[in-house]
Write a protein that holds these residues in place. Structure first.
Motif, short mmCIF file in Angstrom:
data_model
loop_
_atom_site.label_atom_id
_atom_site.label_comp_id
_atom_site.label_asym_id
_atom_site.label_seq_id
_atom_site.Cartn_x
_atom_site.Cartn_y
_atom_site.Cartn_z
N LEU A 112 0.86 -1.18 0.00
CA LEU A 112 0.00 0.00 0.00
C LEU A 112 0.90 1.23 0.00
O LEU A 112 1.45 1.60 1.03
N PHE B 15 -0.97 -1.63 -4.48
CA PHE B 15 -2.03 -0.65 -4.34
C PHE B 15 -1.30 0.68 -4.18
O PHE B 15 -0.72 0.96 -3.13
N SER C 90 -5.64 5.37 -8.27
CA SER C 90 -6.51 4.51 -7.48
C SER C 90 -7.46 5.39 -6.68
O SER C 90 -7.40 6.62 -6.74
N SER C 91 -8.32 4.73 -5.91
CA SER C 91 -9.26 5.48 -5.09
C SER C 91 -8.54 6.36 -4.07
O SER C 91 -9.12 7.31 -3.56
N LEU C 92 -7.26 6.01 -3.78
CA LEU C 92 -6.53 6.83 -2.82
C LEU C 92 -6.36 8.26 -3.32
O LEU C 92 -6.40 9.21 -2.55
N GLU D 12 -10.01 8.85 -0.74
CA GLU D 12 -10.48 7.85 0.21
C GLU D 12 -9.63 7.92 1.48
O GLU D 12 -8.42 8.11 1.42
N ASP E 24 -11.09 3.74 5.25
CA ASP E 24 -11.86 3.03 4.23
C ASP E 24 -10.96 2.10 3.41
O ASP E 24 -11.37 1.01 3.03
N THR E 25 -9.74 2.57 3.16
CA THR E 25 -8.80 1.70 2.45
C THR E 25 -8.52 0.45 3.28
O THR E 25 -8.51 -0.67 2.75
N THR F 236 -11.30 -1.98 3.13
CA THR F 236 -11.29 -2.66 1.84
C THR F 236 -10.27 -3.79 1.84
O THR F 236 -10.54 -4.91 1.40
#
Lengths: 320, 188
Positions: A47, A73, A78-80, A84, A88-89, A92
């Motif tokens: 991450l 990730f 990405s959603s980051l 986010e 929340d990460t 997930t």
């Protein structure tokens, strides 16, 4: 060991245990068949909220050599990058069944937050958080030093070894992890930096020697290993020159060149966490000298990360 | 049954016999290497190699014996506290096209040997793999058998067999101790 977040909380026995496991992992990496089945079925998530190539691929190689599945990730694309939250990460990742999360984050303390939050129950490895710590880097540095400087090194620490850490101590998480680990392992630590790049209070510590030029340090100590830190322009607000007058002056007072290297003991080794600014903190002659172990640090990095993943993931799950 | 089941002379005799059996079975020593499984398989492998060297003068015992750590190949890693990784040292002549004799102290479920076979596969391609053990205590969980056995020792599953060797423990003996709970460190 549940998480690997920093080196302050590592005991001497734990640190030696990681170094010994690293030595066995390094031995497996010299074989023709380098893959081991040990972590088959485990999932390791990388991450990365901050750009990093070498640390990420080092962890990726380590996890894959142990047959773990690796999910990368990264913040970009990405959603980051869509805002986010870390929570929340984490939820997930928990839902995806991550057994370990290797986290690199721009905020100091992010790894510890992830580990202590209860958002997920995987193991957390800190791969660099802000200007705080980067424990696997310190472990690979200690492993590299032990290999070169300690005879018959299995089971041993770094007692009696003198290590000079030169450069931006203030912003360096490499120094942040190395100083406590080296002290735990019994090494003498010499810190060399401009006064502006030293953390507040460091000059008052009586377990460290502080010098304001590299020449002073070479004069005052028999240095067994010299660790050159990268001048981190991206962390220095004010255009990269706010902390010292000019790059030329920095090189003159703190740069490692062939001449300074020759004034150290013949067995002294040169480390650098990379990426190097050749010509700024280290000259090409020093970086490419036979006493430089900079390339070996990279391969040792894979072995140390394999050891960390093994020690965190292979045993039975501790009761929650 | 509790107490010493093999003393130092019994262990010495068993190893001498196994050394001869290994030579007989393989019609000489040309391609023979011995791999001990840590902890106590390693000194046993070296002792067997030394005995083979006594009989066959051309056999260089130190170059033919090694250690094979199987920790990272175990199938029960996630059920136990993290194990320290032992050292693997291969005989200088390597494993390819050799006859490998695996050596362990206690032969029990067969899972250790299963892991050892996987580990060998990653290290080379021997012509054949054989198994020598000091004590076979039964209770196999896999279709694996030993080629050379020092002593067959019928045991209850709850009993515990401990091999002590001079190199590790300071004396040579095989002990059996009575019914403890199954969680109390059954040897695999």
């Amino acid at each position: 060991m549940r998480h690997l977040l920093d080196t302050d909380t590592l005991t001497r026995d734990e640190a030696i245990r990681i170094l010994d496991a690293s030595a066995q992992m390094a031995a497996t990496q010299e074989r023709e068949m380098r893959k081991l089945p040990t972590l088959r079925g485990k999932t390791v998530v990388n991450l990365f909220f901050e750009d990093s190539t070498r640390t990420r691929i080092s962890f990726e190689a380590a996890a894959k050599r142990l047959s773990a599945d690796v999910i990368n990730f990264s913040a970009k694309g990405s959603s980051l990058s869509k805002g986010e939250s870390l929570k929340d990460t984490a939820l997930t990742l928990q839902a995806m069944g991550a057994d370990a999360v290797v986290i690199r984050h721009w905020a100091s303390g992010a790894a510890s937050r992830l580990a202590g939050s209860g958002w997920m129950h995987g193991h957390v490895i800190n791969a660099g958080d802000g200007t705080h710590q980067h424990p696997t880097q310190a472990l690979l540095d200690a492993f590299t030093m032990r290999r070169h400087l300690v005879d018959d090194s299995a089971g041993k620490a770094l007692d009696g070894v003198t290590v000079a850490i030169v450069g931006d101590i203030l912003h360096s998480r490499v120094a942040g992890s190395n100083i406590p680990l080296l002290r735990t392992l019994g090494a003498k630590v010499v810190v060399v930096a401009p006064p502006t790049l030293l953390p507040y209070g460091m000059t008052d510590r009586d377990d460290l020697d502080v010098h304001y030029t590299l020449d002073d340090a070479i004069e005052a100590h028999d240095i067994d290993a010299v660790m050159m830190l990268r001048v981190q322009r991206e962390r220095m607000t004010g255009g990269g020159s706010g902390f010292f007058p000019s790059p030329e002056e920095y090189t003159r007072l703190f740069g490692l060149d062939g001449d300074r290297l020759r004034r150290m003991p013949d067995h002294a080794i040169v480390l650098h966490p990379g990426p190097m600014n050749r010509g700024l903190e280290i000259s090409a002659e020093a970086a490419d000298s036979p006493r430089s172990v900079i390339v070996e640090q990279v391969s040792n990095g894979v072995a140390v990360r394999m050891a960390a993943l093994y020690l965190l993931l292979a045993g039975e799950e501790a009761p929650q | 049954m509790t107490g010493t089941v093999l003393g130092a002379p019994d262990i010495a005799r068993a190893l001498t016999r196994i050394a001869h059996e290994i030579l007989e079975r393989n019609e000489g020593h040309d391609s023979l290497v011995l791999l001990g499984i840590p902890t106590r398989g390693v000194p046993l492998a070296h002792r067997l190699a030394a005995r083979i060297g006594d009989v066959e003068p051309g056999f260089d015992a130190s170059a033919r014996a090694g250690a094979l750590d199987i920790t990272m190949y175990r199938d029960d890693l996630h059920r136990q506290p993290t194990r320290a990784i032992g050292e693997t040292t291969l005989p200088t002549m390597g494993l390819d096209d050799r006859t490998v004799v695996l050596v362990d102290d206690v032969f029990h479920t067969g899972r250790t040997i299963r892991a050892a076979l996987d580990a060998i596969k990653d290290l080379g391609r021997p012509r054949a793999v054989q198994l020598a053990v000091l004590v076979d205590r039964g209770h196999r969980e896999l279709p694996i058998r030993a080629d050379f056995v020092g002593k067959n020792l019928p045991t209850a599953k709850s009993e515990r067999v401990d091999v002590h060797l001079t190199e590790v423990d300071g004396n040579d003996e095989v002990l059996i101790s009575g019914a403890r709970s199954a969680t109390d460190g059954e040897r695999a």
